[in-house]
Write a protein that holds these residues in place. Structure first.
Motif: not given
Length: 152
Positions: A33-39, A51-59, A61-66, A96-103
């Motif tokens: 639910q948080k993922t969908e709201l953020a998306l 297409r962009q939404q489908n690519k961003i959704r897993p990113l 979800a992973k960020q919110i889980t972490k 933390h900064l490495d994760k930010k750079i990757a995102f």
């Protein structure tokens, strides 16, 4: 005398109302639910395609889980009240900064230049807002510690 009692009562009510912790409204939502709201918010801000939404959704979800894991760990570690060494803090900040750079780089690949520029602008505002909020929290915590009676 009545005025003093009345002032003391009002002061007591004000203090107890501030002392109660407020529960975040978003704590009731699941990760999906948080993922969908953020998306949806991001789609409105950046005018994302399907297409962009489908690519961003897993990113997201992973960020919110972490983030959820981090909050739980932070609460557990706060009870221990153990201070980190300089090396541990450094490693933590680097991770933390490495994760930010990757995102950020993955978002750059997905978004077009105009969308990415807008994404950067909104993230900059959000980061500035969070910094200011954390600074106020830190100041408030420091004042509480200074005003708290010493415990034996």
């Amino acid at each position: 005398m009545k005025k003093v009692v009345a002032i003391a009562l009002v002061f007591g009510f004000v203090l107890t109302s501030f002392a109660q912790k407020k529960k975040r409204r978003s704590d009731d939502f699941s990760v999906e639910q948080k993922t969908e709201l953020a998306l949806k918010k991001m789609t409105l801000r950046l005018d994302l395609s399907e297409r962009q939404q489908n690519k961003i959704r897993p990113l997201l979800a992973k960020q919110i889980t972490k983030r959820e894991e981090f909050r739980k760990n932070r609460k557990a570690k706060r009870k221990e009240a153990k201070k980190l060494s300089a090396d541990e803090r450094y490693e933590k900040q680097m991770a933390h900064l490495d994760k930010k750079i990757a995102f950020k780089s993955s978002m750059k690949e997905i978004l077009n230049s105009k969308q990415y520029e807008r994404f950067e602008k909104t993230n900059g505002r959000r980061a500035h807002k969070m910094k200011r909020k954390m600074k106020m929290k830190k100041r408030k915590r420091h004042e509480e510690q200074m005003n708290a009676p010493e415990r034996a």
